[in-house]
Design an enzyme around this catalytic site. Structure first.
Site, PDB file in Angstrom:
ATOM      1  N   ARG A  72       0.929  -1.182  -0.638  1.00 13.70           N
ATOM      2  CA  ARG A  72       0.175   0.354  -0.003  1.00 13.70           C
ATOM      3  C   ARG A  72       0.833   1.500  -0.170  1.00 13.70           C
ATOM      4  NH1 ARG A  72      -2.895  -4.273   3.710  1.00 13.70           N
ATOM      5  NH2 ARG A  72      -4.178  -3.987   2.093  1.00 13.70           N
ATOM      6  N   GLU A 109       3.417 -10.546  15.002  1.00 14.99           N
ATOM      7  CA  GLU A 109       2.933 -11.302  15.880  1.00 14.99           C
ATOM      8  C   GLU A 109       2.333 -12.979  15.908  1.00 14.99           C
ATOM      9  OE1 GLU A 109      -0.924  -9.834  16.498  1.00 14.99           O
ATOM     10  OE2 GLU A 109      -1.128  -8.561  15.656  1.00 14.99           O
TER      11      GLU A 109
END
Length: 182
Positions: A72, A109
């Protein structure tokens, strides 16, 4: 810092930009509120205003490199680079760039990932801006900073379209700026 805290408080463009971003609940997994910028890209005025706000901030900072984080950051970075007279350097996921690359791994994560950049794309002493769509934990931006600094660039700021105010970001040696609180 957020744009509203950086002289843009009350700017009507911020509300229009914020409203142009669709929030998709429970995507890609339960509990995630996905910030979908594709709806911002469909709104010509909001998209232009987003780029213009960044350009206004960075135009006179002597930036020679705008480094966009895949994918992005590729949507905003080239327009900003052209407008401020800088080159655009893509920071890509592994094995997406042909030729010799330099890589920087970072922890997620749920595992690890890596950003790569062409060797020679950035020269020592160049002033760089890192652009991405969203800052969450700061891991990707931290990796981008480390990658650019390893080749001798001075990272001036990291800029993100969306900042999540409930998330604390640690470990930045450089300042970073977001456009607005969601």
């Amino acid at each position: 810092m957020f744009a509203a805290e950086n002289g843009l408080k009350g700017d009507p463009r911020l509300q229009a930009i914020s409203q142009a971003i669709r929030v998709v609940p429970h995507f890609p997994k339960p509990g995630i509120m996905f910030q979908d910028i594709t709806t911002l890209l469909l709104d010509h005025k909001a998209f232009k205003d987003t780029v213009d706000i960044f350009v206004d901030r960075y135009r006179d900072m002597g930036i020679s490199v705008v480094a966009g984080v895949e994918a992005r950051g590729f949507m905003f970075g080239p327009s900003i680079a052209l407008a401020i007279g800088a080159k655009f350097v893509p920071l890509r996921k592994p094995r997406k760039l042909p030729g010799e690359v330099i890589a920087e791994a970072y922890v997620l994560e749920y595992g690890t990932d890596c950003l790569e950049m062409h060797v020679g794309a950035v020269q020592p002493g160049e002033r760089a801006l890192v652009i991405d769509d969203l800052v969450a934990t700061g891991g990707t931006l931290s990796a981008a900073i480390r990658l650019l600094e390893r080749v001798g660039a001075e990272v001036i700021e990291c800029a993100c379209v969306i900042g999540l105010p409930e998330v604390k970001v640690y470990g930045f040696d450089s300042a970073w700026a977001d456009l607005w609180k969601r």
